[in-house]
Scaffold this motif. Structure first.
Motif, short mmCIF file in Angstrom:
data_model
loop_
_atom_site.label_atom_id
_atom_site.label_comp_id
_atom_site.label_asym_id
_atom_site.label_seq_id
_atom_site.Cartn_x
_atom_site.Cartn_y
_atom_site.Cartn_z
N ARG A 179 0.83 -1.21 0.00
CA ARG A 179 0.00 0.00 0.00
C ARG A 179 0.86 1.25 0.00
O ARG A 179 0.52 2.26 -0.63
CB ARG A 179 -0.96 -0.01 1.21
N PHE A 224 -9.40 -3.04 14.44
CA PHE A 224 -9.66 -3.53 13.08
C PHE A 224 -8.66 -4.58 12.63
O PHE A 224 -8.48 -4.79 11.43
CB PHE A 224 -9.68 -2.36 12.10
N ASP A 276 -5.99 -4.53 9.54
CA ASP A 276 -6.46 -3.33 8.83
C ASP A 276 -6.21 -2.06 9.63
O ASP A 276 -6.17 -0.97 9.05
CB ASP A 276 -7.94 -3.45 8.48
N SER A 277 -6.04 -2.15 10.95
CA SER A 277 -5.70 -0.97 11.73
C SER A 277 -4.44 -0.31 11.20
O SER A 277 -4.35 0.92 11.12
CB SER A 277 -5.52 -1.32 13.21
N TYR A 278 -3.45 -1.12 10.83
CA TYR A 278 -2.21 -0.58 10.28
C TYR A 278 -2.46 0.11 8.94
O TYR A 278 -1.92 1.18 8.67
CB TYR A 278 -1.19 -1.69 10.08
N LEU A 279 -3.25 -0.51 8.09
CA LEU A 279 -3.54 0.08 6.77
C LEU A 279 -4.32 1.38 6.91
O LEU A 279 -4.04 2.36 6.20
CB LEU A 279 -4.29 -0.91 5.89
N LEU A 280 -5.28 1.41 7.83
CA LEU A 280 -6.02 2.64 8.07
C LEU A 280 -5.11 3.74 8.61
O LEU A 280 -5.23 4.91 8.23
CB LEU A 280 -7.18 2.37 9.03
N ALA A 281 -4.18 3.36 9.48
CA ALA A 281 -3.23 4.33 10.01
C ALA A 281 -2.30 4.86 8.91
O ALA A 281 -1.98 6.04 8.87
CB ALA A 281 -2.40 3.71 11.14
N GLU A 307 -3.10 5.12 5.75
CA GLU A 307 -3.94 6.06 4.98
C GLU A 307 -3.99 7.42 5.68
O GLU A 307 -3.90 8.46 5.03
CB GLU A 307 -5.35 5.51 4.81
N ALA A 308 -4.15 7.41 6.99
CA ALA A 308 -4.16 8.67 7.75
C ALA A 308 -2.82 9.37 7.64
O ALA A 308 -2.77 10.60 7.44
CB ALA A 308 -4.52 8.39 9.20
N ILE A 336 -5.94 4.43 16.03
CA ILE A 336 -6.77 3.51 15.25
C ILE A 336 -6.65 2.15 15.90
O ILE A 336 -5.55 1.62 16.07
CB ILE A 336 -6.35 3.48 13.77
#
Length: 145
Positions: A40, A130, A133-138, A140-141, A127
């Motif tokens: 990502r 999740f 996915d918590s890492y991926l959301l972080a 993204e942030a 975050i």
């Protein structure tokens, strides 16, 4: 333009992901999560520097290094140090780099001693809950900072 640099720092026992309490933390290993972040990160033009240590001082040193290396953000899953480490709190406040607190599970749905986050007192945001996915959301942030 060079890719942004994001440090992903992981604390104690996260080296055991995939086998440690998979009902809480999931079945993905830290290497699995790292591969997802690198993939990502390439899409977002972000270079990932991912590390893990069971030693609090290493995490403090790496936070200092993130500042020295010009990191644009740090994703920090401090594990149990989240709830105990004034040293991490002080380091986060000192470095001037946005830190995003990350948790696989939601600490607020767990034991009461996990409800206090010293990391969260200085983090840009948190975050949690999740799984990987918590890492991926972080990430993204972090890309939006």
């Amino acid at each position: 333009m060079a890719a942004k640099l994001v440090y992903v720092l992981n604390g104690p026992n996260l080296n055991l992901l995939g086998t440690r309490e998979p009902d809480i933390y999931g079945s993905q290993t830290l290497d699995d999560i790292g591969a997802l972040l690198v993939e990502r990160g390439e899409e977002l033009d972000i270079a990932i520097d991912m590390r893990q240590s069971n030693h609090e001082g290493h995490l403090v040193d790496w936070l200092h290094e993130a500042r020295a290396e010009g990191a644009s953000a740090v994703l920090l899953n401090a594990g149990a140090y989240t709830h105990t480490s004034v040293a991490l709190l002080d380091a986060i406040r000192a470095i001037g780099v946005p830190v995003i607190e990350v948790h696989l599970s939601n600490p607020h749905t767990r034991e009461s001693f996990r409800h206090t986050s010293w990391v969260g007192m200085a983090a840009k945001g948190t975050i949690a809950g999740f799984g990987a996915d918590s890492y991926l959301l972080a990430l993204e942030a972090a890309a939006r900072l």
